[in-house]
Design an enzyme around this catalytic site. Structure first.
Site, PDB file in Angstrom:
ATOM      1  N   HIS A 238     -15.618   4.941   2.623  1.00 48.67           N
ATOM      2  CA  HIS A 238     -14.594   3.976   3.037  1.00 48.67           C
ATOM      3  C   HIS A 238     -13.222   4.462   2.566  1.00 48.67           C
ATOM      4  CE1 HIS A 238     -17.919   0.657   2.744  1.00 48.67           C
ATOM      5  NE2 HIS A 238     -18.141   1.534   3.712  1.00 48.67           N
TER       6      HIS A 238
ATOM      7  N   CYS B  59       3.962   6.263   6.700  1.00 49.17           N
ATOM      8  CA  CYS B  59       5.369   6.205   6.298  1.00 49.17           C
ATOM      9  C   CYS B  59       5.919   7.579   5.925  1.00 49.17           C
ATOM     10  CB  CYS B  59       5.568   5.214   5.158  1.00 49.17           C
ATOM     11  SG  CYS B  59       4.569   5.554   3.685  1.00 49.17           S
TER      12      CYS B  59
ATOM     13  N   ILE C 127       3.570   3.924  -3.519  1.00 43.93           N
ATOM     14  CA  ILE C 127       2.674   3.810  -2.363  1.00 43.93           C
ATOM     15  C   ILE C 127       3.403   3.977  -1.035  1.00 43.93           C
ATOM     16  CG2 ILE C 127       1.000   2.322  -3.526  1.00 43.93           C
ATOM     17  CD1 ILE C 127       2.287  -0.067  -2.114  1.00 43.93           C
ATOM     18  N   HIS C 128       4.720   3.990  -1.041  1.00 42.88           N
ATOM     19  CA  HIS C 128       5.468   3.988   0.222  1.00 42.88           C
ATOM     20  C   HIS C 128       6.652   4.948   0.151  1.00 42.88           C
ATOM     21  CE1 HIS C 128       6.945   2.289   4.016  1.00 42.88           C
ATOM     22  NE2 HIS C 128       8.154   2.286   3.468  1.00 42.88           N
TER      23      HIS C 128
ATOM     24  N   ASP D  44       2.722   1.553   7.564  1.00 45.24           N
ATOM     25  CA  ASP D  44       1.595   1.603   8.497  1.00 45.24           C
ATOM     26  C   ASP D  44       0.657   2.771   8.218  1.00 45.24           C
ATOM     27  OD1 ASP D  44       3.241   3.662   9.153  1.00 45.24           O
ATOM     28  OD2 ASP D  44       3.508   3.110  11.263  1.00 45.24           O
TER      29      ASP D  44
END
Length: 348
Positions: free
Chosen positions: A342, A160, A266-267, A157
């Site tokens: 962004h 992490c 990425i996590h 989310d």
């Protein structure tokens, strides 16, 4: 303030009057902390060694550059049945005997390197091992002293890292709602020392960083891990499943405890040790002298790598969730964020 009371309860003490001041080179990015790591963090690499004994050649599993001699000898004992006190380990040509007098010596300080063949002999000048110390007995002993390390999956989310750190320092409490408070904590620490946490370190102005990290769509990385390591006064070890290495934050600070996270590009997820007795809670806080848990973490990462359970952050495909533009890798994502402002990306 977040952390102190519960941290103390589980034995992880936040630093009193913590103002920041952790040496580091680069901030984490939206794509995680790939790239530069803070000064003072140390990397462990997996080693592959073979040993040749009377009964044949064997592969030694789960070793790292910082495995201690006594742990190497324990594994050799499990394979050969030769008690550590009766082992002679030779290497090179002509073979020379390694100095095993200090069980705390780490492998990278010995005259060996990953890929070497070790020759194992029994020292005939020492008393022979007792009948109780058999291969089977040694193997059972090693299994009992090396419980399995497991990963606990936390929500993906954008928070992490914070959920994972909270999980391990709180002794196994899964609470994704902790993230906003942890983000505010980091912002307060960074804001308290603008001279140290400058644009050169953060990649943006101090105020911009503080505003950025408090948003729920930004990812934590090396900067945040370093701050949390000092705040909780514990070593935070991050094992990378793509490179099978461990980056250790706070190792040189003299902390007595360590916690572990696993990172796939990425996590982040927390690591814990489970016990057969269901009444025994999982262990998430380890002694900083427990190098066995580092070896187990490397084994876990190596297994994930072989199963391709990682994301190559330089090649993965992203989409900007604001303008829907397709991007490849964290470099393009970073450039797009710089040009457009962004910062909400999703993996395709």
């Amino acid at each position: 303030m977040f952390g102190p009371a519960k941290g103390r309860h589980f034995g992880v003490h936040p630093a009193p009057g913590f103002p920041g001041g952790v040496s580091q080179q680069a901030a984490g990015t939206k794509a995680g902390p790939a790239g530069a790591w803070p000064v003072g963090s140390r990397t462990d690499t997996m080693w592959r060694l073979r040993c040749k004994a009377k009964d044949g050649t064997h592969v030694l599993q789960g070793l790292s550059s910082r495995t201690r001699v006594r742990e190497l000898q324990g594994q050799i004992a499990a394979i050969t049945g030769i008690a550590p006190g009766g082992q002679r380990i030779l290497v090179g040509y002509p073979p020379e005997c390694l100095d095993l007098s200090n069980g705390d010596t780490i492998l990278e300080d010995l005259p060996i390197q990953s890929g070497d063949m070790l020759i194992i002999e029994e020292d005939q000048t020492r008393p022979r091992s007792s009948p109780a110390f058999t291969k089977r007995g040694a193997s059972s002993y090693v299994r009992e002293t090396l419980p399995v390390l497991t990963r606990t999956v936390v929500p993906a989310d954008n928070s992490c890292l914070f959920t994972s750190v909270y999980y391990v320092v709180e002794g196994g409490v899964l609470n994704p709602a902790c993230a906003p408070e942890m983000r505010r904590l980091i912002a307060q620490i960074v804001a308290s020392d603008p001279d140290f946490y400058s644009e050169a370190i953060l990649g943006k102005t101090n105020q911009e960083y503080c505003d950025w990290i408090k948003r729920d769509d930004t990812w934590g990385g090396a900067i945040e891990i370093s701050i949390l390591s000092k705040f909780y006064q514990c070593e935070i070890c991050v094992v990378d499943t793509q490179t099978v290495r461990i980056d250790r934050f706070g190792e040189d600070a003299g902390y007595t405890k360590r916690v572990l996270l696993i990172y796939d590009g990425i996590h982040y997820d927390p690591l814990q040790r489970n016990f057969p007795d269901p009444d025994t809670p999982p262990l998430t806080i380890f002694s900083s002298n427990d190098d066995i848990v580092l070896v187990q973490a490397l084994e876990l990462a190596d297994e994930a790598r072989r199963r391709r359970q990682f994301t190559d952050v330089n090649r993965f495909t992203l989409r900007c969730m604001v303008c829907q533009k397709g991007l490849t890798g964290q470099a393009e994502a970073r450039e797009h964020a710089k040009e457009t402002g962004h910062t909400n990306f999703g993996e395709v």
